[in-house]
Design an enzyme around this catalytic site. Structure first.
Site, mmCIF file in Angstrom:
data_model
loop_
_atom_site.group_PDB
_atom_site.id
_atom_site.type_symbol
_atom_site.label_atom_id
_atom_site.label_comp_id
_atom_site.label_asym_id
_atom_site.label_seq_id
_atom_site.Cartn_x
_atom_site.Cartn_y
_atom_site.Cartn_z
ATOM 1 N N LYS A 147 -3.383 47.017 -16.006
ATOM 2 C CA LYS A 147 -4.515 47.954 -16.000
ATOM 3 C C LYS A 147 -5.717 47.321 -15.299
ATOM 4 C CE LYS A 147 -5.423 50.793 -19.483
ATOM 5 N NZ LYS A 147 -5.685 51.275 -20.872
ATOM 6 N N ILE A 148 -6.253 48.057 -14.338
ATOM 7 C CA ILE A 148 -7.420 47.621 -13.584
ATOM 8 C C ILE A 148 -8.463 48.735 -13.621
ATOM 9 C CG2 ILE A 148 -8.298 46.965 -11.311
ATOM 10 C CD1 ILE A 148 -5.558 45.819 -10.664
#
Length: 361
Positions: free
Chosen positions: A138-139
Site C-alpha cells: 500500500k502506497i
C-alpha cells in the site's frame, strides 16, 4: 455461505475485510470469513496494526524470539508475519481468481508518505520480506506517492494505492500505474503478474462535506457527495481502461487497476449501516469493509442498483454541492492531509506499544 454476501459477490463486487490480527488468523476466524462470508481479500493499515498489537499477548512469543532488535525491526517482523500467514490462507483464492483476489495489503510507514525515494525503498523491502505473490504493497496517493507508485509498478511489484479522495488525483494514480506498466514492459517484465487496486475513500467525503453543508444551511444535500464522487470515479476508470493506451498494454498481458471502495463503514448514525456497500455495486470493483459493516450487510443488506454509467449523475450532484458553497478541492486536500496524519498517529501508538513490550522483556 451467507446468501446476502454471496449475492453481492455475484453482482461483481469482491468482498475484502478491512482488518487483520494474529488472533483473527490463529482462531480460525479469518478462515471462517473466507468460507462463510465470501471474503476474498484483506486490507490493513497502521491503525489496524496498532489495535492488533495492543493485544500484546498474541505477539509476546515472537517478540521473545526476536532477541535484541530495534523497535522498527520488531514492528516489521510482527506485521509481515501476520500478512504472510494471511497470504497463505488466501493462496487458493489467489490461484482461483488469476491473481485478482486472494490479496493481502501491507502499508509503507506513513512517515514516508511525502518522500518518494523512501516510499519506493520501503515498498521493495516489504515485498521482499513478506515474500508472497499475493501481497499488495500500500502506497498513499500523495504527490510524492505518485512517483513511488510508478517506480514500484515498474519494478514488477503489485500495489494498493491508498488515500484517494478526488477524481483528479485518481486520474493521476491511473496515469502512474500505466506509466509503470509501460516501463515494466520495456524492461521485459511479465505484465500479467502485476496487479493493482486504487483505494477510493468514501465515508470520509460525506463526513467532511456534510459538516460544511450544515454550516451553509444546506442540510438537504447531506449524504450525497460520497457516492456521487464514486460514480464519477468509476466513469473515469471506464474511460481510461477502455482507451488506446491501456489497450496496447493489455495486448501484452496487462491487468486493469481495479477501483477499491475504502472507508465504507457508515460514520453518521442517521445513515443506513450498509449505505456504502449497497450504494456502490459495480462489476469488477472491490469493497473493503470493517467487520461491523460486513456483518451488517450479511444480516440485512441488499445490493442496490449498479452504478456503472452514472458518472454524469454523480457530476451533477457534485456540481450542486459546489454551487451551495462547498469548496470540493479544499475538502479533498484536507482529507488527504488528515488521512496521512491519522495513520502517522496510529504508527506512533504502534511504536509506543512495541517499545513498551521490548522494554518489559
Amino acid at each position: 455461505m451467507n446468501q446476502r454476501l454471496a449475492d453481492l459477490s455475484a453482482a461483481g463486487v469482491s468482498i475484502w475485510l478491512d482488518d487483520l490480527s494474529r488472533a483473527r488468523i490463529a482462531s480460525g476466524n479469518l478462515a471462517g470469513m473466507i468460507r462463510d462470508n465470501a471474503v476474498v481479500g484483506v486490507t490493513t493499515n497502521p491503525t489496524i496494526f496498532a489495535a492488533a498489537l495492543a493485544q500484546g499477548a498474541d505477539y509476546a512469543a515472537q517478540l521473545e524470539e526476536l532477541g535484541q532488535v530495534t523497535v522498527a525491526e520488531a514492528i516489521t517482523a510482527l506485521t509481515t508475519t501476520d500478512v504472510r500467514d494471511a497470504c497463505d490462507l488466501f493462496a487458493p483464492t489467489y490461484a482461483r481468481t488469476g491473481g485478482f483476489d486472494g490479496r493481502v495489503s501491507i502499508e509503507v510507514e506513513p512517515g514516508v508518505a511525502h518522500d518518494t525515494a523512501a516510499t519506493t525503498t520501503q515498498a521493495a523491502e516489504l515485498h521482499r520480506i513478506v515474500d508472497r505473490e499475493n501481497v499488495l504493497i500500500k502506497i498513499p496517493a500523495t504527490q510524492a506517492g505518485l512517483a513511488a507508485i510508478e517506480e514500484t509498478i515498474a519494478a514488477g511489484i503489485s500495489v494498493n494505492v491508498t488515500l484517494i479522495f478526488s477524481v483528479e488525483r485518481y486520474r493521476a494514480v491511473m496515469d502512474a500505474y500505466l506509466a509503470g506498466l509501460e516501463r515494466a514492459a520495456d524492461a521485459g517484465r511479465d505484465l500479467s503478474r502485476i496487479h493493482s487496486v486504487a483505494s477510493f475513500f468514501i465515508s470520509r467525503v460525506d463526513t467532511e462535506v456534510d459538516r460544511r453543508l450544515e454550516s451553509l444551511g444546506r442540510a438537504d444535500l447531506r449524504g450525497r457527495a460520497a457516492i456521487a464522487n464514486a460514480q464519477v470515479a468509476l466513469a473515469a476508470y471506464a474511460e481510461v481502461f477502455s482507451g488506446d493506451r491501456f489497450a496496447a498494454l493489455a495486448a501484452r498481458g496487462a491487468n486493469v487497476q481495479r477501483p477499491l471502495w475504502a472507508s465504507t463503514g457508515t460514520k453518521d448514525p442517521a445513515y443506513s449501516d450498509t449505505l456504502y456497500v449497497a450504494g456502490l455495486v459495480a462489476r469488477g470493483v472491490v469493497n473493503t469493509m470493517p467487520e461491523k459493516t460486513l456483518l451488517a450487510f450479511a444480516d440485512h443488506g441488499e445490493p442496490g442498483e449498479p452504478i456503472e454509467g452514472r458518472g454524469s449523475e454523480g457530476r451533477a450532484v457534485l456540481d450542486e454541492v459546489a454551487a451551495a458553497g462547498v469548496d470540493l478541492a479544499d475538502v479533498f486536500e484536507v482529507l488527504e492531509a488528515e488521512g496521512v496524519e491519522k495513520f502517522a498517529a496510529s504508527w506512533d501508538e504502534l511504536v509506543a506499544t512495541v517499545r513498551d513490550a521490548l522494554g518489559a522483556r
